[in-house]
Design a protein around this motif. Structure first.
Motif, PDB file in Angstrom:
ATOM      1  N   SER A 389      44.439 -13.553 -24.888  1.00  0.00           N
ATOM      2  CA  SER A 389      43.093 -14.059 -24.626  1.00  0.00           C
ATOM      3  C   SER A 389      42.381 -14.294 -25.952  1.00  0.00           C
ATOM      4  O   SER A 389      42.053 -13.353 -26.673  1.00  0.00           O
ATOM      5  CB  SER A 389      42.300 -13.065 -23.767  1.00  0.00           C
ATOM      6  N   SER A 390      42.125 -15.576 -26.269  1.00  0.00           N
ATOM      7  CA  SER A 390      41.525 -15.959 -27.549  1.00  0.00           C
ATOM      8  C   SER A 390      41.201 -17.454 -27.504  1.00  0.00           C
ATOM      9  O   SER A 390      41.991 -18.212 -26.933  1.00  0.00           O
ATOM     10  CB  SER A 390      42.516 -15.659 -28.686  1.00  0.00           C
ATOM     11  N   PRO A 391      40.069 -17.889 -28.053  1.00  0.00           N
ATOM     12  CA  PRO A 391      39.001 -17.150 -28.711  1.00  0.00           C
ATOM     13  C   PRO A 391      37.767 -17.032 -27.808  1.00  0.00           C
ATOM     14  O   PRO A 391      37.580 -17.818 -26.869  1.00  0.00           O
ATOM     15  CB  PRO A 391      38.683 -18.042 -29.900  1.00  0.00           C
ATOM     16  N   LEU A 392      36.900 -16.079 -28.116  1.00  0.00           N
ATOM     17  CA  LEU A 392      35.592 -16.005 -27.462  1.00  0.00           C
ATOM     18  C   LEU A 392      34.676 -17.109 -27.981  1.00  0.00           C
ATOM     19  O   LEU A 392      33.899 -17.687 -27.230  1.00  0.00           O
ATOM     20  CB  LEU A 392      34.967 -14.636 -27.718  1.00  0.00           C
ATOM     21  N   CYS A 393      34.768 -17.372 -29.274  1.00  0.00           N
ATOM     22  CA  CYS A 393      34.008 -18.487 -29.864  1.00  0.00           C
ATOM     23  C   CYS A 393      34.752 -18.976 -31.090  1.00  0.00           C
ATOM     24  O   CYS A 393      34.915 -18.229 -32.057  1.00  0.00           O
ATOM     25  CB  CYS A 393      32.597 -18.049 -30.242  1.00  0.00           C
ATOM     26  N   ASN A 394      35.217 -20.202 -31.048  1.00  0.00           N
ATOM     27  CA  ASN A 394      35.987 -20.763 -32.142  1.00  0.00           C
ATOM     28  C   ASN A 394      35.086 -21.414 -33.187  1.00  0.00           C
ATOM     29  O   ASN A 394      33.937 -21.766 -32.902  1.00  0.00           O
ATOM     30  CB  ASN A 394      36.980 -21.805 -31.604  1.00  0.00           C
ATOM     31  N   SER A 395      35.626 -21.553 -34.369  1.00  0.00           N
ATOM     32  CA  SER A 395      34.981 -22.338 -35.415  1.00  0.00           C
ATOM     33  C   SER A 395      35.492 -23.766 -35.327  1.00  0.00           C
ATOM     34  O   SER A 395      36.665 -24.010 -35.011  1.00  0.00           O
ATOM     35  CB  SER A 395      35.306 -21.750 -36.784  1.00  0.00           C
ATOM     36  N   LYS A 396      34.644 -24.714 -35.630  1.00  0.00           N
ATOM     37  CA  LYS A 396      35.068 -26.115 -35.645  1.00  0.00           C
ATOM     38  C   LYS A 396      36.112 -26.369 -36.740  1.00  0.00           C
ATOM     39  O   LYS A 396      36.783 -27.393 -36.723  1.00  0.00           O
ATOM     40  CB  LYS A 396      33.858 -27.023 -35.836  1.00  0.00           C
ATOM     41  N   LEU A 397      36.222 -25.434 -37.675  1.00  0.00           N
ATOM     42  CA  LEU A 397      37.188 -25.598 -38.760  1.00  0.00           C
ATOM     43  C   LEU A 397      38.595 -25.174 -38.355  1.00  0.00           C
ATOM     44  O   LEU A 397      39.551 -25.432 -39.080  1.00  0.00           O
ATOM     45  CB  LEU A 397      36.735 -24.768 -39.967  1.00  0.00           C
ATOM     46  N   LEU A 398      38.725 -24.503 -37.198  1.00  0.00           N
ATOM     47  CA  LEU A 398      40.012 -23.951 -36.798  1.00  0.00           C
ATOM     48  C   LEU A 398      40.510 -24.628 -35.526  1.00  0.00           C
ATOM     49  O   LEU A 398      39.744 -24.814 -34.573  1.00  0.00           O
ATOM     50  CB  LEU A 398      39.895 -22.435 -36.567  1.00  0.00           C
ATOM     51  N   PRO A 399      41.784 -24.982 -35.453  1.00  0.00           N
ATOM     52  CA  PRO A 399      42.326 -25.642 -34.256  1.00  0.00           C
ATOM     53  C   PRO A 399      42.610 -24.632 -33.148  1.00  0.00           C
ATOM     54  O   PRO A 399      42.802 -23.440 -33.399  1.00  0.00           O
ATOM     55  CB  PRO A 399      43.633 -26.256 -34.769  1.00  0.00           C
ATOM     56  N   TYR A 400      42.631 -25.133 -31.911  1.00  0.00           N
ATOM     57  CA  TYR A 400      43.076 -24.323 -30.777  1.00  0.00           C
ATOM     58  C   TYR A 400      44.602 -24.414 -30.666  1.00  0.00           C
ATOM     59  O   TYR A 400      45.212 -25.426 -31.011  1.00  0.00           O
ATOM     60  CB  TYR A 400      42.466 -24.835 -29.475  1.00  0.00           C
ATOM     61  N   ALA A 401      45.204 -23.337 -30.184  1.00  0.00           N
ATOM     62  CA  ALA A 401      46.635 -23.354 -29.909  1.00  0.00           C
ATOM     63  C   ALA A 401      46.916 -24.177 -28.654  1.00  0.00           C
ATOM     64  O   ALA A 401      46.095 -24.239 -27.740  1.00  0.00           O
ATOM     65  CB  ALA A 401      47.159 -21.933 -29.739  1.00  0.00           C
ATOM     66  N   LYS A 402      48.091 -24.796 -28.619  1.00  0.00           N
ATOM     67  CA  LYS A 402      48.565 -25.561 -27.463  1.00  0.00           C
ATOM     68  C   LYS A 402      49.985 -25.121 -27.140  1.00  0.00           C
ATOM     69  O   LYS A 402      50.595 -24.356 -27.886  1.00  0.00           O
ATOM     70  CB  LYS A 402      48.524 -27.061 -27.778  1.00  0.00           C
ATOM     71  N   ALA A 403      50.510 -25.620 -26.038  1.00  0.00           N
ATOM     72  CA  ALA A 403      51.890 -25.270 -25.682  1.00  0.00           C
ATOM     73  C   ALA A 403      52.850 -25.651 -26.799  1.00  0.00           C
ATOM     74  O   ALA A 403      53.818 -24.935 -27.084  1.00  0.00           O
ATOM     75  CB  ALA A 403      52.283 -25.947 -24.374  1.00  0.00           C
ATOM     76  N   SER A 404      52.577 -26.759 -27.471  1.00  0.00           N
ATOM     77  CA  SER A 404      53.456 -27.216 -28.551  1.00  0.00           C
ATOM     78  C   SER A 404      53.391 -26.315 -29.779  1.00  0.00           C
ATOM     79  O   SER A 404      54.195 -26.451 -30.696  1.00  0.00           O
ATOM     80  CB  SER A 404      53.092 -28.648 -28.945  1.00  0.00           C
ATOM     81  N   THR A 405      52.429 -25.379 -29.810  1.00  0.00           N
ATOM     82  CA  THR A 405      52.313 -24.440 -30.923  1.00  0.00           C
ATOM     83  C   THR A 405      53.459 -23.429 -30.928  1.00  0.00           C
ATOM     84  O   THR A 405      53.838 -22.906 -31.979  1.00  0.00           O
ATOM     85  CB  THR A 405      50.972 -23.684 -30.832  1.00  0.00           C
ATOM     86  N   PHE A 406      54.060 -23.178 -29.752  1.00  0.00           N
ATOM     87  CA  PHE A 406      54.972 -22.049 -29.593  1.00  0.00           C
ATOM     88  C   PHE A 406      56.423 -22.482 -29.409  1.00  0.00           C
ATOM     89  O   PHE A 406      56.711 -23.590 -28.934  1.00  0.00           O
ATOM     90  CB  PHE A 406      54.531 -21.198 -28.403  1.00  0.00           C
ATOM     91  N   ILE A 407      57.333 -21.585 -29.776  1.00  0.00           N
ATOM     92  CA  ILE A 407      58.775 -21.796 -29.569  1.00  0.00           C
ATOM     93  C   ILE A 407      59.099 -21.330 -28.152  1.00  0.00           C
ATOM     94  O   ILE A 407      59.133 -20.124 -27.873  1.00  0.00           O
ATOM     95  CB  ILE A 407      59.601 -21.001 -30.601  1.00  0.00           C
ATOM     96  N   LEU A 408      59.351 -22.255 -27.254  1.00  0.00           N
ATOM     97  CA  LEU A 408      59.525 -21.934 -25.852  1.00  0.00           C
ATOM     98  C   LEU A 408      60.915 -22.274 -25.315  1.00  0.00           C
ATOM     99  O   LEU A 408      61.224 -21.970 -24.158  1.00  0.00           O
ATOM    100  CB  LEU A 408      58.470 -22.665 -25.010  1.00  0.00           C
ATOM    101  N   ASN A 409      61.747 -22.879 -26.148  1.00  0.00           N
ATOM    102  CA  ASN A 409      63.031 -23.400 -25.657  1.00  0.00           C
ATOM    103  C   ASN A 409      64.237 -22.628 -26.169  1.00  0.00           C
ATOM    104  O   ASN A 409      65.354 -23.144 -26.158  1.00  0.00           O
ATOM    105  CB  ASN A 409      63.165 -24.887 -26.026  1.00  0.00           C
ATOM    106  N   GLN A 410      64.017 -21.412 -26.654  1.00  0.00           N
ATOM    107  CA  GLN A 410      65.142 -20.606 -27.111  1.00  0.00           C
ATOM    108  C   GLN A 410      64.821 -19.132 -26.903  1.00  0.00           C
ATOM    109  O   GLN A 410      63.651 -18.756 -26.796  1.00  0.00           O
ATOM    110  CB  GLN A 410      65.457 -20.883 -28.576  1.00  0.00           C
TER     111      GLN A 410
END
Length: 464
Positions: A389-410
Protein backbone atom coordinates in the motif's frame (compact mmCIF):
# COMPACT_ATOMS: atom_id res chain seq x y z
CA UNK A 1 -3.83 24.40 30.10
CA UNK A 2 -3.09 24.74 26.39
CA UNK A 3 -3.81 22.33 23.56
CA UNK A 4 -0.83 20.21 22.48
CA UNK A 5 1.31 21.77 19.77
CA UNK A 6 1.58 18.28 18.24
CA UNK A 7 -0.78 15.46 19.13
CA UNK A 8 -2.25 13.86 21.00
CA UNK A 9 -1.20 10.74 19.06
CA UNK A 10 -2.70 7.49 20.31
CA UNK A 11 -0.05 4.82 20.04
CA UNK A 12 0.18 1.20 21.17
CA UNK A 13 -3.12 0.13 22.72
CA UNK A 14 -3.98 -3.17 24.39
CA UNK A 15 -6.95 -4.53 26.33
CA UNK A 16 -5.84 -2.57 29.41
CA UNK A 17 -3.18 -0.07 28.34
CA UNK A 18 -2.75 2.90 25.98
CA UNK A 19 0.20 5.17 25.10
CA UNK A 20 -0.44 8.78 24.14
CA UNK A 21 2.15 11.16 22.67
CA UNK A 22 1.85 14.94 22.98
CA UNK A 23 4.05 17.99 22.68
CA UNK A 24 3.96 21.33 24.51
CA UNK A 25 6.39 24.22 24.04
CA UNK A 26 9.12 26.18 25.78
CA UNK A 27 8.03 28.81 28.30
CA UNK A 28 10.97 31.12 29.02
CA UNK A 29 13.00 28.38 30.74
CA UNK A 30 10.11 27.67 33.14
CA UNK A 31 8.93 24.17 34.05
CA UNK A 32 6.48 22.68 31.58
CA UNK A 33 4.18 19.70 32.20
CA UNK A 34 1.88 17.71 29.93
CA UNK A 35 -1.20 15.99 31.23
CA UNK A 36 -4.00 13.61 30.28
CA UNK A 37 -7.23 12.74 32.05
CA UNK A 38 -9.80 10.20 30.91
CA UNK A 39 -13.15 8.61 31.65
CA UNK A 40 -15.36 5.89 30.28
CA UNK A 41 -17.62 7.22 27.60
CA UNK A 42 -20.95 8.20 29.14
CA UNK A 43 -19.56 8.87 32.61
CA UNK A 44 -19.35 12.39 34.07
CA UNK A 45 -16.35 12.27 36.38
CA UNK A 46 -12.81 12.32 35.05
CA UNK A 47 -9.87 10.32 36.30
CA UNK A 48 -7.06 11.90 38.22
CA UNK A 49 -4.64 13.50 35.78
CA UNK A 50 -1.53 11.67 34.56
CA UNK A 51 1.38 14.06 34.00
CA UNK A 52 4.87 14.18 32.50
CA UNK A 53 7.54 16.83 32.75
CA UNK A 54 8.54 18.06 29.29
CA UNK A 55 12.20 18.56 28.45
CA UNK A 56 13.89 20.52 25.61
CA UNK A 57 16.10 17.52 24.81
CA UNK A 58 12.92 15.64 23.83
CA UNK A 59 11.57 18.62 21.86
CA UNK A 60 9.13 19.31 24.70
CA UNK A 61 7.31 16.04 24.00
CA UNK A 62 6.59 12.86 25.91
CA UNK A 63 4.40 9.79 26.01
CA UNK A 64 1.98 9.19 28.87
CA UNK A 65 0.88 5.62 29.57
CA UNK A 66 -2.65 4.91 30.78
CA UNK A 67 -2.94 1.63 32.68
CA UNK A 68 -5.63 -0.51 34.29
CA UNK A 69 -8.15 0.21 31.54
CA UNK A 70 -11.08 -2.11 30.84
CA UNK A 71 -11.07 -4.29 27.71
CA UNK A 72 -13.27 -3.52 24.71
CA UNK A 73 -14.33 -0.20 26.20
CA UNK A 74 -14.80 3.30 24.80
CA UNK A 75 -12.98 6.05 26.66
CA UNK A 76 -12.83 9.82 26.32
CA UNK A 77 -9.72 11.80 27.16
CA UNK A 78 -8.42 15.36 27.26
CA UNK A 79 -4.81 16.36 26.77
CA UNK A 80 -2.87 19.55 27.31
CA UNK A 81 0.22 21.26 28.70
CA UNK A 82 0.97 24.13 31.06
CA UNK A 83 3.69 25.94 32.98
CA UNK A 84 3.00 26.31 36.73
CA UNK A 85 3.91 29.52 38.53
CA UNK A 86 5.77 27.69 41.28
CA UNK A 87 9.15 26.44 40.00
CA UNK A 88 9.27 23.78 42.72
CA UNK A 89 6.42 21.71 41.28
CA UNK A 90 6.89 18.05 40.41
CA UNK A 91 4.88 15.49 38.41
CA UNK A 92 3.22 14.45 41.68
CA UNK A 93 2.46 17.91 43.05
CA UNK A 94 0.82 19.27 39.88
CA UNK A 95 -1.89 16.64 40.30
CA UNK A 96 -3.33 18.80 43.06
CA UNK A 97 -3.58 21.98 40.97
CA UNK A 98 -7.04 23.22 39.89
CA UNK A 99 -6.39 23.00 36.15
CA UNK A 100 -8.66 24.13 33.35
CA UNK A 101 -8.34 21.41 30.72
CA UNK A 102 -8.49 22.14 26.97
CA UNK A 103 -12.00 21.72 25.58
CA UNK A 104 -11.37 19.10 22.85
CA UNK A 105 -12.43 15.61 23.90
CA UNK A 106 -10.75 12.71 22.11
CA UNK A 107 -11.84 9.10 22.05
CA UNK A 108 -10.04 5.79 22.29
CA UNK A 109 -11.21 2.20 22.40
CA UNK A 110 -9.27 -0.57 24.10
CA UNK A 111 -8.78 -3.88 22.32
CA UNK A 112 -11.19 -6.74 22.75
CA UNK A 113 -10.12 -9.78 24.75
CA UNK A 114 -12.30 -11.95 22.50
CA UNK A 115 -9.72 -13.76 20.40
CA UNK A 116 -11.57 -14.75 17.24
CA UNK A 117 -13.71 -11.72 16.56
CA UNK A 118 -13.30 -9.91 13.19
CA UNK A 119 -10.69 -7.14 13.02
CA UNK A 120 -9.96 -4.31 10.58
CA UNK A 121 -6.91 -2.15 9.89
CA UNK A 122 -5.79 0.77 7.75
CA UNK A 123 -2.41 0.48 6.03
CA UNK A 124 -0.53 3.19 4.16
CA UNK A 125 2.91 4.62 3.47
CA UNK A 126 4.79 7.42 1.71
CA UNK A 127 3.12 10.67 2.72
CA UNK A 128 4.91 13.50 0.93
CA UNK A 129 4.77 16.94 2.53
CA UNK A 130 7.16 19.41 0.96
CA UNK A 131 8.68 22.02 3.24
CA UNK A 132 10.00 25.34 1.92
CA UNK A 133 11.97 27.53 4.35
CA UNK A 134 10.48 25.56 7.21
CA UNK A 135 6.88 25.99 6.04
CA UNK A 136 4.73 23.26 4.43
CA UNK A 137 4.01 23.89 0.76
CA UNK A 138 0.32 23.21 -0.04
CA UNK A 139 -0.11 21.01 3.06
CA UNK A 140 -3.76 20.27 2.28
CA UNK A 141 -2.61 17.97 -0.53
CA UNK A 142 -0.70 15.78 1.90
CA UNK A 143 -3.48 15.87 4.48
CA UNK A 144 -6.50 15.26 2.26
CA UNK A 145 -6.38 11.46 2.30
CA UNK A 146 -6.54 11.35 6.11
CA UNK A 147 -9.97 13.00 6.03
CA UNK A 148 -11.12 10.11 3.85
CA UNK A 149 -9.61 7.56 6.25
CA UNK A 150 -11.41 9.26 9.15
CA UNK A 151 -14.74 9.08 7.32
CA UNK A 152 -14.24 5.40 6.59
CA UNK A 153 -13.32 4.73 10.24
CA UNK A 154 -16.43 6.58 11.45
CA UNK A 155 -18.80 4.84 9.01
CA UNK A 156 -17.37 1.31 8.95
CA UNK A 157 -19.56 -1.40 10.50
CA UNK A 158 -16.46 -3.10 11.90
CA UNK A 159 -14.33 -0.81 14.12
CA UNK A 160 -10.80 -0.13 12.88
CA UNK A 161 -8.29 -1.65 15.30
CA UNK A 162 -5.21 0.27 14.18
CA UNK A 163 -3.50 2.44 11.59
CA UNK A 164 -0.25 0.95 10.28
CA UNK A 165 2.08 3.53 8.71
CA UNK A 166 4.81 1.48 7.08
CA UNK A 167 7.44 4.06 6.15
CA UNK A 168 8.22 7.51 4.75
CA UNK A 169 5.87 9.31 7.12
CA UNK A 170 8.07 12.33 6.46
CA UNK A 171 10.64 13.17 3.79
CA UNK A 172 13.76 14.55 5.43
CA UNK A 173 15.37 14.63 1.98
CA UNK A 174 12.59 16.35 0.01
CA UNK A 175 14.93 19.18 -1.04
CA UNK A 176 18.13 17.16 -1.08
CA UNK A 177 19.44 18.61 -4.34
CA UNK A 178 18.79 22.25 -3.46
CA UNK A 179 19.00 22.56 0.33
CA UNK A 180 19.23 19.27 2.21
CA UNK A 181 17.98 19.19 5.79
CA UNK A 182 20.59 17.70 8.10
CA UNK A 183 20.20 19.52 11.38
CA UNK A 184 18.09 18.25 14.27
CA UNK A 185 16.07 21.46 14.42
CA UNK A 186 15.19 21.26 10.72
CA UNK A 187 14.09 17.62 10.94
CA UNK A 188 11.97 18.33 14.01
CA UNK A 189 10.17 21.07 12.07
CA UNK A 190 9.17 18.50 9.47
CA UNK A 191 7.71 16.17 12.08
CA UNK A 192 5.81 18.98 13.77
CA UNK A 193 4.37 20.14 10.47
CA UNK A 194 3.54 16.64 9.18
CA UNK A 195 1.81 15.41 12.33
CA UNK A 196 -0.07 18.62 13.18
CA UNK A 197 -2.06 18.96 9.94
CA UNK A 198 -5.77 18.90 10.90
CA UNK A 199 -6.96 15.65 9.31
CA UNK A 200 -4.03 13.45 10.29
CA UNK A 201 -4.07 14.96 13.79
CA UNK A 202 -7.75 14.12 14.22
CA UNK A 203 -7.25 10.58 12.97
CA UNK A 204 -4.19 9.77 15.10
CA UNK A 205 -5.80 11.17 18.25
CA UNK A 206 -8.39 8.38 18.26
CA UNK A 207 -6.99 5.48 16.20
CA UNK A 208 -4.06 3.46 17.60
CA UNK A 209 -1.18 4.29 15.27
CA UNK A 210 1.85 2.08 14.66
CA UNK A 211 4.82 3.35 12.64
CA UNK A 212 8.13 2.14 11.27
CA UNK A 213 10.69 4.17 9.37
CA UNK A 214 11.92 3.82 5.80
CA UNK A 215 14.72 5.57 3.93
CA UNK A 216 13.20 9.05 3.57
CA UNK A 217 13.10 9.46 7.34
CA UNK A 218 16.87 9.63 6.82
CA UNK A 219 17.97 9.83 3.18
CA UNK A 220 16.92 8.23 -0.10
CA UNK A 221 18.16 4.63 -0.44
CA UNK A 222 19.79 4.60 2.97
CA UNK A 223 22.37 3.25 3.73
CA UNK A 224 23.52 2.44 0.17
CA UNK A 225 23.83 6.18 -0.56
CA UNK A 226 25.54 6.92 2.75
CA UNK A 227 28.58 9.20 2.60
CA UNK A 228 31.34 9.68 5.14
CA UNK A 229 29.79 12.97 6.24
CA UNK A 230 26.34 11.46 6.86
CA UNK A 231 26.86 10.26 10.44
CA UNK A 232 25.68 13.67 11.67
CA UNK A 233 22.53 13.41 9.55
CA UNK A 234 21.89 9.85 10.73
CA UNK A 235 22.14 10.75 14.42
CA UNK A 236 19.76 13.68 14.02
CA UNK A 237 17.26 11.79 11.86
CA UNK A 238 17.09 8.73 14.11
CA UNK A 239 16.83 10.86 17.25
CA UNK A 240 13.85 12.68 15.73
CA UNK A 241 12.34 9.36 14.61
CA UNK A 242 12.65 7.99 18.14
CA UNK A 243 10.84 11.01 19.57
CA UNK A 244 7.96 11.21 17.11
CA UNK A 245 7.44 7.67 15.82
CA UNK A 246 9.10 5.03 18.01
CA UNK A 247 8.21 6.72 21.32
CA UNK A 248 4.59 5.52 21.38
CA UNK A 249 5.28 2.10 19.85
CA UNK A 250 5.66 -1.35 21.49
CA UNK A 251 9.42 -1.05 20.93
CA UNK A 252 9.49 0.62 24.37
CA UNK A 253 9.01 -1.74 27.28
CA UNK A 254 7.00 -0.87 30.39
CA UNK A 255 8.84 -0.33 33.67
CA UNK A 256 7.64 -1.70 37.01
CA UNK A 257 5.66 1.48 37.75
CA UNK A 258 3.62 1.15 34.54
CA UNK A 259 5.41 3.93 32.67
CA UNK A 260 7.53 3.61 29.54
CA UNK A 261 11.17 2.70 29.74
CA UNK A 262 12.87 5.51 27.84
CA UNK A 263 15.79 3.30 26.80
CA UNK A 264 15.44 2.04 23.22
CA UNK A 265 17.77 -0.61 21.80
CA UNK A 266 15.86 -1.57 18.65
CA UNK A 267 13.11 -0.26 16.37
CA UNK A 268 11.41 -3.55 15.42
CA UNK A 269 8.55 -4.90 17.53
CA UNK A 270 5.68 -7.42 17.62
CA UNK A 271 2.16 -6.79 18.92
CA UNK A 272 -1.00 -8.83 19.30
CA UNK A 273 -4.65 -8.15 18.52
CA UNK A 274 -6.76 -11.17 19.47
CA UNK A 275 -5.82 -14.10 17.23
CA UNK A 276 -3.94 -11.78 14.87
CA UNK A 277 -0.29 -10.94 15.44
CA UNK A 278 1.96 -8.37 13.81
CA UNK A 279 5.74 -8.31 13.54
CA UNK A 280 6.94 -4.86 12.44
CA UNK A 281 10.49 -5.17 11.12
CA UNK A 282 13.20 -2.56 10.85
CA UNK A 283 14.39 -3.25 7.31
CA UNK A 284 16.35 0.00 7.07
CA UNK A 285 18.76 0.75 9.92
CA UNK A 286 20.11 -2.76 10.64
CA UNK A 287 21.34 -3.58 7.12
CA UNK A 288 24.67 -5.18 6.40
CA UNK A 289 25.87 -4.41 2.88
CA UNK A 290 29.10 -6.39 3.02
CA UNK A 291 29.61 -8.91 0.24
CA UNK A 292 30.23 -11.76 2.69
CA UNK A 293 27.09 -11.41 4.82
CA UNK A 294 24.46 -9.26 3.14
CA UNK A 295 21.46 -8.71 5.42
CA UNK A 296 18.45 -6.46 5.33
CA UNK A 297 17.63 -7.57 8.89
CA UNK A 298 20.36 -8.01 11.49
CA UNK A 299 21.04 -11.44 12.99
CA UNK A 300 19.05 -10.88 16.19
CA UNK A 301 16.04 -9.55 14.30
CA UNK A 302 16.03 -12.40 11.80
CA UNK A 303 16.22 -14.93 14.63
CA UNK A 304 13.41 -13.19 16.52
CA UNK A 305 11.25 -13.12 13.40
CA UNK A 306 11.84 -16.81 12.66
CA UNK A 307 11.13 -17.77 16.27
CA UNK A 308 7.93 -15.72 16.16
CA UNK A 309 6.83 -17.35 12.91
CA UNK A 310 7.50 -20.84 14.24
CA UNK A 311 6.03 -20.50 17.72
CA UNK A 312 3.20 -17.99 17.32
CA UNK A 313 -0.26 -19.49 17.71
CA UNK A 314 -1.90 -16.58 15.87
CA UNK A 315 -4.40 -17.47 13.17
CA UNK A 316 -3.03 -14.67 10.96
CA UNK A 317 0.56 -13.42 11.01
CA UNK A 318 1.22 -10.02 9.43
CA UNK A 319 4.89 -9.15 8.81
CA UNK A 320 5.54 -5.47 8.10
CA UNK A 321 8.60 -4.62 6.05
CA UNK A 322 8.85 -1.05 4.78
CA UNK A 323 10.44 -2.21 1.50
CA UNK A 324 8.87 -4.85 -0.74
CA UNK A 325 9.37 -8.50 0.10
CA UNK A 326 8.24 -9.44 -3.43
CA UNK A 327 7.61 -9.10 -6.37
CA UNK A 328 10.94 -7.74 -7.53
CA UNK A 329 11.38 -4.63 -9.63
CA UNK A 330 12.98 -4.55 -13.07
CA UNK A 331 14.95 -1.46 -12.08
CA UNK A 332 16.04 0.04 -8.73
CA UNK A 333 15.55 -3.28 -6.97
CA UNK A 334 18.79 -3.02 -5.01
CA UNK A 335 17.00 -1.17 -2.20
CA UNK A 336 14.48 -3.92 -1.38
CA UNK A 337 14.55 -7.62 -0.44
CA UNK A 338 15.52 -8.38 -4.05
CA UNK A 339 19.08 -7.37 -3.14
CA UNK A 340 19.15 -9.78 -0.17
CA UNK A 341 18.03 -13.05 -1.79
CA UNK A 342 19.75 -15.41 0.66
CA UNK A 343 18.03 -13.95 3.69
CA UNK A 344 14.69 -13.82 1.90
CA UNK A 345 15.03 -17.47 0.94
CA UNK A 346 15.86 -18.41 4.54
CA UNK A 347 12.59 -16.83 5.69
CA UNK A 348 10.59 -18.54 2.94
CA UNK A 349 12.15 -21.89 3.72
CA UNK A 350 11.39 -21.39 7.41
CA UNK A 351 7.73 -20.79 6.57
CA UNK A 352 7.60 -23.73 4.15
CA UNK A 353 9.46 -26.37 6.14
CA UNK A 354 7.58 -25.56 9.34
CA UNK A 355 4.29 -25.53 7.40
CA UNK A 356 3.29 -22.14 8.77
CA UNK A 357 -0.10 -20.92 7.53
CA UNK A 358 -1.55 -17.50 6.81
CA UNK A 359 1.62 -15.40 6.64
CA UNK A 360 1.09 -12.04 4.93
CA UNK A 361 3.86 -9.53 4.22
CA UNK A 362 2.79 -5.87 4.41
CA UNK A 363 4.89 -3.18 2.75
CA UNK A 364 4.91 0.16 0.94
CA UNK A 365 7.77 2.20 -0.59
CA UNK A 366 7.19 1.73 -4.35
CA UNK A 367 4.44 4.34 -4.94
CA UNK A 368 2.04 1.70 -6.21
CA UNK A 369 -0.27 -0.80 -4.53
CA UNK A 370 -0.85 -4.48 -5.23
CA UNK A 371 -1.65 -7.91 -3.83
CA UNK A 372 0.33 -10.98 -4.82
CA UNK A 373 0.32 -14.69 -4.02
CA UNK A 374 3.46 -16.81 -3.69
CA UNK A 375 3.40 -20.60 -4.11
CA UNK A 376 5.92 -23.46 -4.43
CA UNK A 377 6.17 -25.73 -7.45
CA UNK A 378 6.68 -28.92 -5.40
CA UNK A 379 4.88 -28.09 -2.15
CA UNK A 380 1.12 -27.53 -2.54
CA UNK A 381 0.75 -26.65 1.16
CA UNK A 382 2.96 -23.56 0.88
CA UNK A 383 1.32 -20.19 0.31
CA UNK A 384 2.37 -16.68 1.29
CA UNK A 385 0.76 -13.36 0.34
CA UNK A 386 1.97 -9.81 0.11
CA UNK A 387 -0.09 -6.62 0.41
CA UNK A 388 1.55 -3.39 -0.75
CA UNK A 389 0.00 0.00 0.00
CA UNK A 390 1.72 3.16 -1.30
CA UNK A 391 1.59 6.17 -1.56
CA UNK A 392 -0.69 8.19 0.73
CA UNK A 393 0.46 11.32 -1.10
CA UNK A 394 2.92 11.30 -3.97
CA UNK A 395 5.23 14.03 -5.16
CA UNK A 396 4.84 15.21 -8.74
CA UNK A 397 8.58 14.57 -9.06
CA UNK A 398 8.18 10.82 -8.45
CA UNK A 399 6.50 8.29 -10.79
CA UNK A 400 3.87 5.77 -9.74
CA UNK A 401 4.63 2.07 -10.05
CA UNK A 402 2.81 0.07 -12.74
CA UNK A 403 2.54 -3.61 -13.59
CA UNK A 404 5.43 -3.13 -16.02
CA UNK A 405 7.59 -2.00 -13.07
CA UNK A 406 7.82 -5.56 -11.73
CA UNK A 407 9.33 -8.89 -12.81
CA UNK A 408 6.23 -11.07 -13.12
CA UNK A 409 7.19 -13.69 -15.71
CA UNK A 410 9.79 -15.72 -13.86
CA UNK A 411 10.12 -17.50 -10.48
CA UNK A 412 11.05 -15.43 -7.46
CA UNK A 413 13.62 -18.06 -6.46
CA UNK A 414 14.80 -21.45 -7.71
CA UNK A 415 16.00 -24.10 -5.27
CA UNK A 416 16.83 -27.78 -5.40
CA UNK A 417 13.51 -28.44 -3.66
CA UNK A 418 11.48 -26.45 -6.23
CA UNK A 419 10.63 -22.97 -7.48
CA UNK A 420 8.91 -20.12 -5.62
CA UNK A 421 6.37 -18.67 -8.07
CA UNK A 422 4.19 -15.61 -7.68
CA UNK A 423 1.24 -13.99 -9.39
CA UNK A 424 -0.69 -10.76 -8.98
CA UNK A 425 -4.17 -11.22 -7.53
CA UNK A 426 -5.41 -7.85 -8.76
CA UNK A 427 -4.24 -4.92 -10.80
CA UNK A 428 -1.45 -2.56 -9.75
CA UNK A 429 -2.90 0.71 -8.47
CA UNK A 430 -0.99 3.74 -9.74
CA UNK A 431 -2.42 6.65 -7.74
CA UNK A 432 -2.62 7.94 -4.17
CA UNK A 433 -4.40 5.35 -2.03
CA UNK A 434 -4.71 3.51 1.26
CA UNK A 435 -5.62 -0.07 2.11
CA UNK A 436 -8.47 -1.16 4.36
CA UNK A 437 -7.90 -4.72 5.60
CA UNK A 438 -10.76 -6.74 7.07
CA UNK A 439 -9.98 -10.10 8.70
CA UNK A 440 -13.26 -11.94 9.06
CA UNK A 441 -14.25 -15.58 8.91
CA UNK A 442 -12.03 -17.52 6.55
CA UNK A 443 -10.59 -14.61 4.58
CA UNK A 444 -8.82 -11.27 4.51
CA UNK A 445 -10.54 -8.64 2.39
CA UNK A 446 -8.14 -6.03 0.99
CA UNK A 447 -9.94 -2.87 -0.09
CA UNK A 448 -7.96 -0.08 -1.74
CA UNK A 449 -9.43 3.44 -1.64
CA UNK A 450 -8.34 6.62 -3.41
CA UNK A 451 -7.55 9.89 -1.65
CA UNK A 452 -11.27 10.83 -1.65
CA UNK A 453 -12.28 7.50 -0.14
CA UNK A 454 -13.65 5.96 -3.34
CA UNK A 455 -13.21 2.19 -3.57
CA UNK A 456 -10.66 1.38 -6.24
CA UNK A 457 -10.30 -2.40 -5.95
CA UNK A 458 -11.05 -5.33 -3.65
CA UNK A 459 -9.04 -8.53 -3.33
CA UNK A 460 -9.65 -11.54 -1.14
CA UNK A 461 -7.10 -13.79 0.56
CA UNK A 462 -8.55 -17.12 1.67
CA UNK A 463 -7.23 -18.26 5.05
CA UNK A 464 -6.23 -21.86 5.58
Amino acid sequence: MLKPTVGPILGHTTTHHARIFLRGDLQNNALVFAGIRYRRRGEESWSKGAFAKLEPMRDMSDVIALNDLAADTDYEYQAGWFSPMNPAHTVDSVQELPLQWPRPIHRLRTRSSEANRPRAYIVGSCRYLRMTAGVPSMPHLGDRIFASISRLAEQAKLPISALLMTGDQIYVDDLNIIAPDREFKEILQKYRAAFSQPHIAKLMASLPTYMILDDHEIEDNWPANKHKTDEHLYRNATKAYELYQASHSPAHTLSANGQLNKQLDKYWYPFTDGDIEWFVTDSRTRRNLSATDRRILDTDQEQALCDWLIHSQARVKFVVTSVMFYPDRKRLGDDAWQAFPEQRLRLLETIRTHRIKNVVFISGDVHGSLCSRLTHSEDPDFEVHTIVSSPLCNSKLLPYAKASTFILNQPLARTAAGDYRHELTGRVISQDNFAHLVVEGDRIEVNYHDRDGKLLQSSSIKLR
